[in-house]
Structure formats: C-alpha cells, structure tokens
Design a protein around this motif. Sequence first.
Motif, PDB file in Angstrom:
ATOM      1  N   LEU A   5      53.456  45.692  44.456  1.00 48.84           N
ATOM      2  CA  LEU A   5      53.973  46.165  45.743  1.00 48.84           C
ATOM      3  C   LEU A   5      55.307  46.886  45.556  1.00 48.84           C
ATOM      4  O   LEU A   5      55.515  47.962  46.119  1.00 48.84           O
ATOM      5  CB  LEU A   5      54.119  44.987  46.713  1.00 48.84           C
ATOM      6  N   GLU A   6      56.186  46.329  44.745  1.00 50.86           N
ATOM      7  CA  GLU A   6      57.487  46.958  44.503  1.00 50.86           C
ATOM      8  C   GLU A   6      57.340  48.290  43.761  1.00 50.86           C
ATOM      9  O   GLU A   6      57.976  49.278  44.115  1.00 50.86           O
ATOM     10  CB  GLU A   6      58.379  46.038  43.663  1.00 50.86           C
ATOM     11  N   HIS A   7      56.496  48.293  42.749  1.00 51.55           N
ATOM     12  CA  HIS A   7      56.359  49.489  41.896  1.00 51.55           C
ATOM     13  C   HIS A   7      55.577  50.603  42.581  1.00 51.55           C
ATOM     14  O   HIS A   7      55.977  51.760  42.574  1.00 51.55           O
ATOM     15  CB  HIS A   7      55.684  49.111  40.571  1.00 51.55           C
ATOM     16  N   ASP A   8      54.438  50.243  43.171  1.00 47.34           N
ATOM     17  CA  ASP A   8      53.546  51.245  43.767  1.00 47.34           C
ATOM     18  C   ASP A   8      53.852  51.509  45.239  1.00 47.34           C
ATOM     19  O   ASP A   8      53.365  52.485  45.805  1.00 47.34           O
ATOM     20  CB  ASP A   8      52.084  50.808  43.642  1.00 47.34           C
ATOM     21  N   GLY A   9      54.596  50.599  45.871  1.00 45.71           N
ATOM     22  CA  GLY A   9      54.876  50.736  47.294  1.00 45.71           C
ATOM     23  C   GLY A   9      53.704  50.348  48.174  1.00 45.71           C
ATOM     24  O   GLY A   9      53.720  50.544  49.387  1.00 45.71           O
ATOM     25  N   ARG A  10      52.690  49.750  47.560  1.00 47.04           N
ATOM     26  CA  ARG A  10      51.491  49.367  48.299  1.00 47.04           C
ATOM     27  C   ARG A  10      50.754  48.259  47.561  1.00 47.04           C
ATOM     28  O   ARG A  10      50.862  48.148  46.345  1.00 47.04           O
ATOM     29  CB  ARG A  10      50.581  50.560  48.523  1.00 47.04           C
ATOM     30  N   PHE A  11      50.003  47.477  48.314  1.00 43.66           N
ATOM     31  CA  PHE A  11      49.230  46.379  47.758  1.00 43.66           C
ATOM     32  C   PHE A  11      47.916  46.317  48.531  1.00 43.66           C
ATOM     33  O   PHE A  11      47.910  46.133  49.744  1.00 43.66           O
ATOM     34  CB  PHE A  11      50.008  45.063  47.882  1.00 43.66           C
ATOM     35  N   ALA A  12      46.810  46.490  47.820  1.00 46.79           N
ATOM     36  CA  ALA A  12      45.498  46.550  48.464  1.00 46.79           C
ATOM     37  C   ALA A  12      44.950  45.173  48.826  1.00 46.79           C
ATOM     38  O   ALA A  12      44.053  45.065  49.651  1.00 46.79           O
ATOM     39  CB  ALA A  12      44.503  47.284  47.570  1.00 46.79           C
TER      40      ALA A  12
ATOM     41  N   LEU B 178      48.748  46.843  52.546  1.00 47.05           N
ATOM     42  CA  LEU B 178      50.115  46.404  52.798  1.00 47.05           C
ATOM     43  C   LEU B 178      51.052  47.358  52.068  1.00 47.05           C
ATOM     44  O   LEU B 178      50.947  47.519  50.854  1.00 47.05           O
ATOM     45  CB  LEU B 178      50.324  44.975  52.291  1.00 47.05           C
ATOM     46  N   THR B 179      51.928  48.008  52.819  1.00 43.29           N
ATOM     47  CA  THR B 179      52.857  48.955  52.211  1.00 43.29           C
ATOM     48  C   THR B 179      54.273  48.393  52.268  1.00 43.29           C
ATOM     49  O   THR B 179      54.627  47.639  53.181  1.00 43.29           O
ATOM     50  CB  THR B 179      52.796  50.321  52.923  1.00 43.29           C
ATOM     51  N   LEU B 180      55.067  48.776  51.290  1.00 41.37           N
ATOM     52  CA  LEU B 180      56.418  48.243  51.168  1.00 41.37           C
ATOM     53  C   LEU B 180      57.286  48.578  52.379  1.00 41.37           C
ATOM     54  O   LEU B 180      58.176  47.811  52.740  1.00 41.37           O
ATOM     55  CB  LEU B 180      57.054  48.758  49.870  1.00 41.37           C
ATOM     56  N   ASP B 181      56.990  49.680  53.057  1.00 38.61           N
ATOM     57  CA  ASP B 181      57.828  50.083  54.192  1.00 38.61           C
ATOM     58  C   ASP B 181      57.706  49.154  55.402  1.00 38.61           C
ATOM     59  O   ASP B 181      58.557  49.189  56.287  1.00 38.61           O
ATOM     60  CB  ASP B 181      57.564  51.544  54.591  1.00 38.61           C
ATOM     61  N   VAL B 182      56.675  48.315  55.465  1.00 34.86           N
ATOM     62  CA  VAL B 182      56.550  47.361  56.569  1.00 34.86           C
ATOM     63  C   VAL B 182      56.983  45.952  56.162  1.00 34.86           C
ATOM     64  O   VAL B 182      56.926  45.024  56.966  1.00 34.86           O
ATOM     65  CB  VAL B 182      55.120  47.330  57.167  1.00 34.86           C
ATOM     66  N   VAL B 183      57.408  45.801  54.912  1.00 36.08           N
ATOM     67  CA  VAL B 183      57.941  44.520  54.433  1.00 36.08           C
ATOM     68  C   VAL B 183      59.438  44.510  54.728  1.00 36.08           C
ATOM     69  O   VAL B 183      60.183  45.322  54.182  1.00 36.08           O
ATOM     70  CB  VAL B 183      57.660  44.325  52.930  1.00 36.08           C
ATOM     71  N   VAL B 184      59.860  43.622  55.607  1.00 44.89           N
ATOM     72  CA  VAL B 184      61.258  43.611  56.049  1.00 44.89           C
ATOM     73  C   VAL B 184      62.135  42.724  55.170  1.00 44.89           C
ATOM     74  O   VAL B 184      63.360  42.836  55.207  1.00 44.89           O
ATOM     75  CB  VAL B 184      61.383  43.207  57.533  1.00 44.89           C
ATOM     76  N   ALA B 185      61.520  41.852  54.380  1.00 47.52           N
ATOM     77  CA  ALA B 185      62.249  41.000  53.439  1.00 47.52           C
ATOM     78  C   ALA B 185      61.236  40.318  52.533  1.00 47.52           C
ATOM     79  O   ALA B 185      60.070  40.158  52.907  1.00 47.52           O
ATOM     80  CB  ALA B 185      63.063  39.950  54.172  1.00 47.52           C
ATOM     81  N   TYR B 186      61.695  39.935  51.355  1.00 45.41           N
ATOM     82  CA  TYR B 186      60.860  39.098  50.495  1.00 45.41           C
ATOM     83  C   TYR B 186      61.745  38.319  49.546  1.00 45.41           C
ATOM     84  O   TYR B 186      62.882  38.700  49.276  1.00 45.41           O
ATOM     85  CB  TYR B 186      59.803  39.909  49.745  1.00 45.41           C
ATOM     86  N   SER B 187      61.202  37.201  49.088  1.00 41.57           N
ATOM     87  CA  SER B 187      61.948  36.363  48.153  1.00 41.57           C
ATOM     88  C   SER B 187      60.971  35.470  47.403  1.00 41.57           C
ATOM     89  O   SER B 187      59.815  35.306  47.822  1.00 41.57           O
ATOM     90  CB  SER B 187      62.974  35.507  48.894  1.00 41.57           C
ATOM     91  N   ALA B 188      61.470  34.910  46.311  1.00 38.59           N
ATOM     92  CA  ALA B 188      60.669  33.931  45.580  1.00 38.59           C
ATOM     93  C   ALA B 188      60.394  32.752  46.513  1.00 38.59           C
ATOM     94  O   ALA B 188      61.233  32.370  47.329  1.00 38.59           O
ATOM     95  CB  ALA B 188      61.417  33.473  44.340  1.00 38.59           C
TER      96      ALA B 188
END
Length: 116
Positions: free
Chosen positions: A19-26, A91-101
Amino acid sequence: MTNPTTAYKVLTAEQMATLEHDGRFAGAPVDLEDGYIHLSTAAQLTETVDKHFAGKSDLYVAAVDLEALGDKILWEESRGGQMFPHLYGTLTLDVVVAYSALDRDDEGKVRLPVTG
C-alpha cells in the motif's frame, strides 16, 4: 444510528508495504475471494483481530475515510448479524487517514491509529 465515517483495515507488514509503495492494495486473499475488501468499525476491530489474525504478528491497522469512498462502501450483514463496511474496489493510500503498527491497550483492545 448513523454509520461511522472511518473504518479500519488490518494488514500484514507485506500488505502495508504494498500500500505504501504502490499507493494501492487490491486485497488480502480472503478479500479477493469474497470480491470486496473487509473493513471493521472501531467497535468491531478487536474482535476481528482476535478472530482472523490470532497468533499473527507484524500487523498494521489502517484508518480508512469511508466518506471519500462514497458508493464503493456497502454496509452488509456479517458476523453475528453485525453490519460491516465492505469496500468494493481497491484500497488506495489517499483514503487512508492514518496507520500504525497494531498495538493493544492494557485491557487488550486494539489501539486505533491516531488521525491528524
């Protein structure tokens, strides 16, 4: 009761890196099999992790802006009759408002990523 505007996706470290690298996750294998990406509300998150990710480490939690996804989100009945948000799309990175371990509090509940 209105639906929340944020939901959460549990990702493996490898999936988070994609997700971080490609900006998307299928989607994870179960998502691809079911035809949508499984998300959970804050209230459902700990049970989801306990049921589907027990014994796994190196997990991440991504907070997803449901309003930005619009009609790609459908609320559908699942576990125990609960309504879960399902993402019909990528799921695209632009709609992810935060993430953490993934981390838990003293009571064992999954901590939510801190949003801006």
